[in-house]
Design a protein around this motif. Structure first.
Motif, PDB file in Angstrom:
ATOM      1  N   THR A  15      18.708 -23.362  26.912  1.00  0.00           N
ATOM      2  CA  THR A  15      17.489 -23.707  27.333  1.00  0.00           C
ATOM      3  C   THR A  15      16.241 -22.772  27.038  1.00  0.00           C
ATOM      4  O   THR A  15      15.105 -23.642  26.781  1.00  0.00           O
ATOM      5  CB  THR A  15      17.627 -23.757  29.097  1.00  0.00           C
ATOM      6  OG1 THR A  15      18.754 -24.327  29.485  1.00  0.00           O
ATOM      7  CG2 THR A  15      16.428 -24.099  29.756  1.00  0.00           C
ATOM      8  N   LEU A  19      12.743 -24.428  25.323  1.00  0.00           N
ATOM      9  CA  LEU A  19      11.526 -24.187  26.195  1.00  0.00           C
ATOM     10  C   LEU A  19      10.466 -23.616  25.049  1.00  0.00           C
ATOM     11  O   LEU A  19       9.376 -24.121  25.068  1.00  0.00           O
ATOM     12  CB  LEU A  19      11.528 -23.170  27.171  1.00  0.00           C
ATOM     13  CG  LEU A  19      12.063 -23.881  28.444  1.00  0.00           C
ATOM     14  CD1 LEU A  19      12.518 -22.680  29.623  1.00  0.00           C
ATOM     15  CD2 LEU A  19      11.218 -24.968  28.991  1.00  0.00           C
ATOM     16  N   SER A  46      11.922 -15.172  33.295  1.00  0.00           N
ATOM     17  CA  SER A  46      11.011 -16.570  33.127  1.00  0.00           C
ATOM     18  C   SER A  46      10.309 -16.513  34.384  1.00  0.00           C
ATOM     19  O   SER A  46      10.562 -15.917  35.438  1.00  0.00           O
ATOM     20  CB  SER A  46      11.935 -17.863  33.348  1.00  0.00           C
ATOM     21  OG  SER A  46      12.558 -17.707  34.277  1.00  0.00           O
ATOM     22  N   LEU A  48       8.358 -18.817  37.250  1.00  0.00           N
ATOM     23  CA  LEU A  48       8.669 -19.998  37.932  1.00  0.00           C
ATOM     24  C   LEU A  48       7.484 -20.346  38.771  1.00  0.00           C
ATOM     25  O   LEU A  48       6.996 -19.437  39.400  1.00  0.00           O
ATOM     26  CB  LEU A  48      10.018 -19.994  38.644  1.00  0.00           C
ATOM     27  CG  LEU A  48      11.251 -19.491  37.906  1.00  0.00           C
ATOM     28  CD1 LEU A  48      12.211 -19.765  38.758  1.00  0.00           C
ATOM     29  CD2 LEU A  48      11.351 -20.499  36.768  1.00  0.00           C
ATOM     30  N   GLU A  49       7.131 -21.495  38.913  1.00  0.00           N
ATOM     31  CA  GLU A  49       6.072 -22.069  39.891  1.00  0.00           C
ATOM     32  C   GLU A  49       6.773 -23.118  40.799  1.00  0.00           C
ATOM     33  O   GLU A  49       6.940 -24.029  39.954  1.00  0.00           O
ATOM     34  CB  GLU A  49       4.611 -22.584  39.345  1.00  0.00           C
ATOM     35  CG  GLU A  49       3.779 -23.062  40.525  1.00  0.00           C
ATOM     36  CD  GLU A  49       2.448 -23.553  40.161  1.00  0.00           C
ATOM     37  OE1 GLU A  49       1.826 -23.881  40.794  1.00  0.00           O
ATOM     38  OE2 GLU A  49       2.412 -23.651  38.821  1.00  0.00           O
ATOM     39  N   ASN A  50       7.156 -22.972  41.818  1.00  0.00           N
ATOM     40  CA  ASN A  50       8.026 -23.779  42.609  1.00  0.00           C
ATOM     41  C   ASN A  50       9.118 -24.373  41.794  1.00  0.00           C
ATOM     42  O   ASN A  50       9.655 -25.533  41.879  1.00  0.00           O
ATOM     43  CB  ASN A  50       7.223 -25.053  43.065  1.00  0.00           C
ATOM     44  CG  ASN A  50       5.737 -24.890  43.909  1.00  0.00           C
ATOM     45  OD1 ASN A  50       5.918 -24.032  44.762  1.00  0.00           O
ATOM     46  ND2 ASN A  50       4.796 -25.429  43.514  1.00  0.00           N
ATOM     47  N   ASP A  51       9.738 -23.172  41.471  1.00  0.00           N
ATOM     48  CA  ASP A  51      11.160 -23.530  40.691  1.00  0.00           C
ATOM     49  C   ASP A  51      10.917 -23.869  39.235  1.00  0.00           C
ATOM     50  O   ASP A  51      12.120 -24.321  38.687  1.00  0.00           O
ATOM     51  CB  ASP A  51      12.222 -24.021  41.497  1.00  0.00           C
ATOM     52  CG  ASP A  51      12.654 -23.067  42.736  1.00  0.00           C
ATOM     53  OD1 ASP A  51      12.458 -21.990  42.524  1.00  0.00           O
ATOM     54  OD2 ASP A  51      12.934 -23.831  43.870  1.00  0.00           O
ATOM     55  N   ILE A  52       9.867 -24.392  38.823  1.00  0.00           N
ATOM     56  CA  ILE A  52       9.684 -24.845  37.597  1.00  0.00           C
ATOM     57  C   ILE A  52       9.324 -23.861  36.524  1.00  0.00           C
ATOM     58  O   ILE A  52       8.316 -23.109  36.639  1.00  0.00           O
ATOM     59  CB  ILE A  52       8.559 -26.040  37.528  1.00  0.00           C
ATOM     60  CG1 ILE A  52       8.956 -27.382  38.639  1.00  0.00           C
ATOM     61  CG2 ILE A  52       8.354 -26.564  36.376  1.00  0.00           C
ATOM     62  CD1 ILE A  52       8.005 -28.236  38.779  1.00  0.00           C
ATOM     63  N   PRO A  53       9.827 -23.600  35.572  1.00  0.00           N
ATOM     64  CA  PRO A  53       9.775 -22.561  34.639  1.00  0.00           C
ATOM     65  C   PRO A  53       8.463 -22.827  33.737  1.00  0.00           C
ATOM     66  O   PRO A  53       8.190 -23.991  33.116  1.00  0.00           O
ATOM     67  CB  PRO A  53      10.950 -22.640  33.531  1.00  0.00           C
ATOM     68  CG  PRO A  53      11.575 -23.929  33.609  1.00  0.00           C
ATOM     69  CD  PRO A  53      11.065 -24.425  35.138  1.00  0.00           C
ATOM     70  N   ILE A  54       7.390 -21.707  33.639  1.00  0.00           N
ATOM     71  CA  ILE A  54       6.155 -21.995  33.126  1.00  0.00           C
ATOM     72  C   ILE A  54       5.886 -21.128  32.091  1.00  0.00           C
ATOM     73  O   ILE A  54       5.135 -21.302  31.064  1.00  0.00           O
ATOM     74  CB  ILE A  54       4.935 -22.140  34.088  1.00  0.00           C
ATOM     75  CG1 ILE A  54       4.855 -20.640  34.849  1.00  0.00           C
ATOM     76  CG2 ILE A  54       5.362 -23.149  35.049  1.00  0.00           C
ATOM     77  CD1 ILE A  54       3.797 -20.602  35.558  1.00  0.00           C
ATOM     78  N   GLU A  76       4.188 -24.494  29.696  1.00  0.00           N
ATOM     79  CA  GLU A  76       3.547 -25.562  30.326  1.00  0.00           C
ATOM     80  C   GLU A  76       2.130 -25.405  30.081  1.00  0.00           C
ATOM     81  O   GLU A  76       1.335 -24.390  30.209  1.00  0.00           O
ATOM     82  CB  GLU A  76       3.779 -25.549  31.822  1.00  0.00           C
ATOM     83  CG  GLU A  76       5.180 -25.953  32.125  1.00  0.00           C
ATOM     84  CD  GLU A  76       5.782 -27.250  31.769  1.00  0.00           C
ATOM     85  OE1 GLU A  76       4.781 -28.072  31.923  1.00  0.00           O
ATOM     86  OE2 GLU A  76       6.917 -27.440  31.508  1.00  0.00           O
TER      87      GLU A  76
END
Length: 285
Positions: A15, A19, A46, A48-54, A76
Motif C-alpha cells: 500500500t 501511495l 503515515s 491520517l485525516e479522518n482515517d484517510i492517509p494523506i 493527497e
C-alpha cells in the motif's frame, strides 16, 4: 478535521508503494532502498485525516544512535506540503520517537532543503561530484601485480562484502545487506577482488550510452594503502569500459578526505553539483 500519526506496519508495504506512486510530493534518500524496504526494520509513519492517509515519512533503522530520513511524501492534493512537514516533524518530536538520537538527511530538492533548515537541522558537509576523462585517469593508473582474483559481484557475495569491505566506511555510511543487494541489482558493472578467502575490495558502476558513473568503490581496511583502489579503477577502465566511453563520474562525502584525494589524484575534477548533508541531534524529552 482530525489528524493523527500512526505507524506503518509491514503488511502495509505494498500500500505504501502504491501511495508513493501517486504522491504530489516525494522525497527519497540517496541510496538504493525504496520506502517499502524499510517498513519492517525502520520507522515509517503515515499522517491520517479522518482515517484517510494523506502523507508518509520514514526513517532508516537505527545506526549508532542515528537515523537517516529515508522518505517524505504527500499523497493527497489540497494539502500544503510545508504544513504537512511541520505537523509531521513537530509531532514526531512530541512522541519522543527520536529522543537522544541524531537525524541525518540529504535533501534532493530545494523544498526539502528549506524544510530542514527551518526545522533546526545544521549542515555538516556535502555530497560532491567529480568527473574525469578516460585518457587522463589512465595516465595515473598502473595495473597492480598482486595476486588477488577478479570475480563478478553477485547477490551471493553480499554477506562476504558486508563483513569484510563495508567496514571501511563509518557506520552511518555503510550499506545494509538489502541496500547492497539493491545496489548490485541497479548496476550493470559489478565486480570484486578476493585474496585467498578474503574480499579485498569491490566496485559498482552504471554504464550508460557514452559514460560510466561509479556508484560505489571500497577497499577492505586490511588491504588499504596497497594500491587496490587504483587496481579496481584499472580493471574498470581496461576490462569493462567500451571504446566509445570516455567520460566518468563519481560522488563522495566532502568530509571524507581520503576519498576526495583519491579521485583528485586520479585526475578527476570537481563539478558544481552538490547536495548538502544535514544533521539534527534530538535532545532528551
Amino acid at each position: 478535521m482530525t489528524l493523527k500519526i500512526t505507524r506503518i506496519s509491514p503488511h502495509q508495504a505494498i500500500t505504501l508503494r502504491e501511495l508513493n506512486k501517486k504522491a504530489i510530493y516525494f522525497h527519497k534518500h540517496f541510496d538504493w532502498l525504496e520506502p517499502e524496504d524499510i517498513v519492517s526494520d525502520g520507522l515509517c509513519y503515515s499522517l491520517l485525516e479522518n482515517d484517510i492517509p494523506i502523507a508518509g515519512s520514514g526513517f532508516s533503522p537505527e545506526i549508532d544512535q542515528t537515523h537517516w530520513l529515508q522518505f517524505f511524501s504527500v499523497w493527497e492534493e489540497g494539502y500544503s506540503v510545508a504544513k504537512v512537514w511541520k505537523y509531521f516533524w513537530e509531532n514526531c518530536i512530541k512522541l519522543q520517537i527520536f529522543s537522544e538520537k541524531t537525524i541525518l538527511s540529504i535533501p534532493a530538492d530545494d523544498l526539502m532543503n528549506f524544510f530542514l533548515q527551518h526545522s533546526g537541522f545544521r549542515q555538516k558537509g556535502n555530497i560532491i561530484y567529480f568527473e574525469g576523462e578516460k585518457e587522463i585517469i589512465s595516465d595515473h593508473l598502473l595495473q597492480n601485480k598482486q595476486n588477488a582474483t577478479l570475480l563478478p559481484l553477485t547477490e551471493s557475495n553480499v554477506k562476504e562484502i558486508i563483513d569484510s569491505v563495508e567496514v571501511a566506511f563509518s557506520k552511518v555510511w555503510r550499506l545494509s545487506e538489502l541496500n547492497l543487494t539493491r545496489a548490485i541489482q541497479a548496476s550493470n558493472i559489478a565486480f570484486f577482488l578476493r585474496d585467498k578467502n578474503q574480499s579485498v575490495g569491490y566496485l559498482l558502476a552504471l554504464l550508460e550510452e557514452d559514460s560510466i558513473h561509479i556508484s560505489r568503490i571500497a577497499v577492505s581496511p586490511n588491504y588499504q594503502s596497497r594500491g587496490y583502489g587504483k587496481e579496481l579503477m584499472w580493471i574498470l577502465l581496461n576490462r569493462f569500459t567500451p571504446k566509445n566511453v570516455n567520460a566518468f563520474s563519481v560522488n563522495t562525502y566532502s568530509n571524507d578526505g581520503n576519498a576526495v584525494r583519491f579521485y583528485q589524484n586520479l585526475g578527476f575534477y570537481r563539478t558544481n553539483q552538490i547536495y548538502p548533508v544535514y544533521y539534527l541531534k534530538i535532545p532528551k524529552n
